[in-house]
Design an enzyme around this catalytic site. Structure first.
Site, short mmCIF file in Angstrom:
data_model
loop_
_atom_site.label_atom_id
_atom_site.label_comp_id
_atom_site.label_asym_id
_atom_site.label_seq_id
_atom_site.Cartn_x
_atom_site.Cartn_y
_atom_site.Cartn_z
N TYR A 35 2.10 0.37 4.83
CA TYR A 35 0.86 -0.51 5.07
C TYR A 35 -0.41 0.34 4.51
O TYR A 35 -0.36 1.72 4.29
CB TYR A 35 0.67 -0.97 6.55
N LYS A 149 2.29 6.37 5.02
CA LYS A 149 1.61 5.29 5.92
C LYS A 149 2.79 4.01 6.02
O LYS A 149 2.59 3.11 5.60
CB LYS A 149 0.30 4.87 5.12
N GLU A 181 -2.65 15.23 14.42
CA GLU A 181 -3.90 14.11 14.28
C GLU A 181 -3.72 13.28 15.62
O GLU A 181 -3.16 13.77 16.70
CB GLU A 181 -3.42 13.48 13.19
N LEU A 205 -1.21 12.06 8.24
CA LEU A 205 -1.56 11.10 7.13
C LEU A 205 -3.03 11.64 6.64
O LEU A 205 -3.93 11.82 7.40
CB LEU A 205 -1.64 9.67 7.63
#
Ligand code: PDD
Length: 283
Positions: A35, A149, A181, A205
């Site tokens: 996505y 992603k 993250e 990411l």
């Protein structure tokens, strides 16, 4: 869900209430899809070429055929924006490997499922900008391809819920003692006026704001260092920031119940947030 929201599903623009996918869609069965989340301000896409490039990278990494050429993707996204009244929007795009009898291996000759949805991009509440937000630290228990992603987000979902259970907005995750993250954001640390970010490898990411932050640091004369960041350093940070398409840049002022630095949004946040707003106006 908002009244009159139109979504794109496999080339058709239809009311969200009418949009559905078969139960054998591999996105539903396996989380077998990727996505994107792209912001648009005043009808103009922000960093579209970068988002499109990442979408194509994600597709290639999971070996799903790209269902559109670049013009096709842009047309789809612009049509979604044009069909909604909100000045600021974010576009969610999802591609799954399509509908097939359940079998882990890739099906042959199956078209990907393509979904697009525009939503209102509601600004972060003023109180969060003025006071900063609360985060908790957690071990990073996700897989080793966090650079994709992917819609397989169970690790991120469980991490975010652990943060919410602790009355926090986000979590900061650590793998083998090093910062990776947040559940849906990139994380930055400031110490003695220098900004630090973790390596851009398979463990995070690479947000579209990650490269943007390089530019904002440069234009704001904030030194930036990319290197592994120890949990102990994060706990002693002067400032902590998170970045994402929907939150832009936000200061984390409470970590694990303790104030970060002064406990107030710091000067590096203020400078970078200002530069971010200027970058938005420049599109
Ligand atoms: N998430 N890391 C993770 C795990 C993310 O999910 C996101 C964004 C980011 C920041 O990437 P970007 O700057 O391109 O938004 C980093 C989106 C907003 C989401 O899942 O809704």
């Amino acid at each position: 869900m908002t009244a009159n929201q139109i979504v794109a599903l496999n080339g058709r623009f239809i009311p969200i209430e009418e949009a559905s996918v078969p139960v054998l869609d591999r996105g539903f069965i396996f989380g077998d899809g990727i996505y994107e989340v792209v912001p648009s301000y005043g009808g103009r896409l922000f960093r579209w070429p970068q988002h499109l490039a990442r979408l194509k990278r994600s597709l290639a990494k999971v070996r799903i055929d790209n269902p559109h050429d670049d013009a096709g993707w842009l047309g789809l996204v612009q049509e979604l924006i044009a069909r909604h009244p909100w000045p600021d929007q974010f576009i969610y795009l999802q591609v799954t490997r399509g509908v097939a009898r359940r079998d882990h291996a890739f099906p042959k000759g199956v078209a990907p499922t393509v979904f697009g949805m525009a939503s209102e991009l509601v600004p972060v509440p003023a109180q969060q900008r003025e006071q900063g937000v609360t985060a908790v630290t957690l071990p990073d228990e996700r897989w080793l391809h966090c650079d994709i992603k992917s819609t397989s987000l169970l690790g991120n979902v469980l991490a975010r819920q652990a943060a919410v259970d602790a009355q926090a907005l986000e979590c900061l995750m650590f793998r083998d003692g090093f910062l990776t993250e947040g559940s849906a954001s990139n994380v930055w640390m400031v110490r003695h006026g220098t900004m630090f970010g973790p390596p851009r490898d398979n463990l995070i990411l690479e947000g579209i704001r990650v490269r943007l932050m390089d530019e904002l640091c440069q234009s704001s004369a904030v030194p930036l260092e990319i290197r592994p960041i120890l949990r102990e350093e994060v706990l002693q940070a002067d400032e902590l920031l998170i970045s994402s398409a929907t939150k832009e840049i936000l200061p984390v002022t409470v970590l694990d119940g303790r104030p970060v630095g002064s406990g107030r949004p710091g000067p590096v946040y203020q400078a970078l947030y200002k530069a971010y707003q200027a970058a938005k106006r420049a599109v």
